[in-house]
Design an enzyme around this catalytic site. Structure first.
Site, mmCIF file in Angstrom:
data_model
loop_
_atom_site.group_PDB
_atom_site.id
_atom_site.type_symbol
_atom_site.label_atom_id
_atom_site.label_comp_id
_atom_site.label_asym_id
_atom_site.label_seq_id
_atom_site.Cartn_x
_atom_site.Cartn_y
_atom_site.Cartn_z
ATOM 1 N N ASN A 1 -7.756 -2.746 14.201
ATOM 2 C CA ASN A 1 -9.150 -2.981 13.814
ATOM 3 C C ASN A 1 -9.274 -4.148 12.834
ATOM 4 O OD1 ASN A 1 -8.060 -1.904 11.528
ATOM 5 N ND2 ASN A 1 -9.390 -0.104 11.428
ATOM 6 N N ASP B 1 0.828 -1.197 0.000
ATOM 7 C CA ASP B 1 0.000 0.000 0.000
ATOM 8 C C ASP B 1 0.869 1.257 0.000
ATOM 9 O OD1 ASP B 1 0.970 -0.498 2.543
ATOM 10 O OD2 ASP B 1 -0.973 -0.720 3.484
#
Ligand code: GLP
Length: 260
Positions: A139, A70
């Site tokens: 998360n 990313d």
């Protein structure tokens, strides 16, 4: 119903440097047998001991190809917190990769959506990733696939979750400097890698790691896609493995067959 049989190995070691040693051993074996292997490289703090330990193997990695997971949108390659820069210093230089064989999504492309599609295609054109190194966010994100990401999603432009920006603010002067968007390989893209190698450290990751490996497979926990992959290795320190039911010094191999 599971898509196909899977095997997942879990190694539990005392500390972060142990995770680096075990994961680097796996990567070294792959590179020794395939000197032009395609690696998927992750940023974040968890993989750093892996790169440090892999450098100790003193392998010729000049033919290894690498794709980063990313990049932040808006940070040019030379920006100290761009993933291009982190990959350059922590991976390319440290391991002696040929910079021409290392790719990171273009965070400052005029059309980031097009850049994302090109990146996805480039991974396929390279023959796919042999081993994909992964960390996990608090998360459950992998790469920058935040909760809600499609399990078959491709490389694309996304917004970062507030929690992710908070966690990554430690690398910037303030949270206001943390970009709001990224280009991330999708969960479907990541799942095409032939081997997923997840490295996890610290008690603060224990709950999410257990949810990812033992909880339901769902976009709400993007890392749960590991359960759909036929070849997964998780290397965790004792603290991160605290809720897995696997003790220090144990190697757990879970094999499941399709069930209704
Ligand atoms: C970042 C990266 C992920 C990484 C995660 C966890 O946001 N995009 O690839 O796995 O955060 O990072 P760390 O290992 O520092 O906890």
């Amino acid at each position: 119903m599971r898509e196909r049989p899977f095997a997942m190995e879990i190694f539990v070691v005392p500390d972060a440097s142990g995770t680096g040693a075990v994961a680097a051993g796996i990567l070294a074996a792959v590179i020794r047998s395939k000197p032009d292997a395609v690696l998927g490289v992750a940023t974040g703090s968890s993989p750093l001991p892996v790169y440090a330990a892999l450098a100790e193997h003193q392998l010729d990695m000049s033919r290894v190809q690498a794709f980063a997971l990313d990049e932040y949108v808006g940070l040019a390659a030379g920006h100290p917190q761009s993933y291009a820069e982190v990959v350059r210093s922590e991976v390319t230089e440290r391991l002696g990769l040929d910079p021409a064989l290392v790719s990171v999504p273009d965070g400052v492309a005029e059309d980031p959506h097009h850049a994302a599609a090109l990146y996805d295609a480039a991974i396929r054109a390279a023959g796919g990733v042999d081993v994909q190194i992964l960390g996990i966010g608090h998360n459950g994100h992998i790469a920058f696939n935040e909760p809600g990401s499609g399990l078959d999603s491709r490389t694309r432009v996304e917004f970062l979750a507030g929690r992710t920006r908070q966690a990554n603010a430690r690398y910037f002067r303030s949270i206001d400097d943390v970009p709001t968007q990224c280009i991330t390989q999708g969960l479907g893209t990541i799942r095409e890698a032939r081997h997923l190698l997840m490295v996890v450290n610290g008690a603060d990751k224990a709950e999410i790691l257990a949810a990812a490996l033992h909880g339901p497979v769902s976009p709400e926990c993007p890392a749960s896609v590991l359960q759909l992959h036929p070849h997964v290795t998780v290397v965790a320190d004792e603290a991160a493995a605290g809720l897995l039911g696997v003790k220090l010094g144990q190697v757990a191999v879970r094999v499941a067959t399709p069930s209704a």
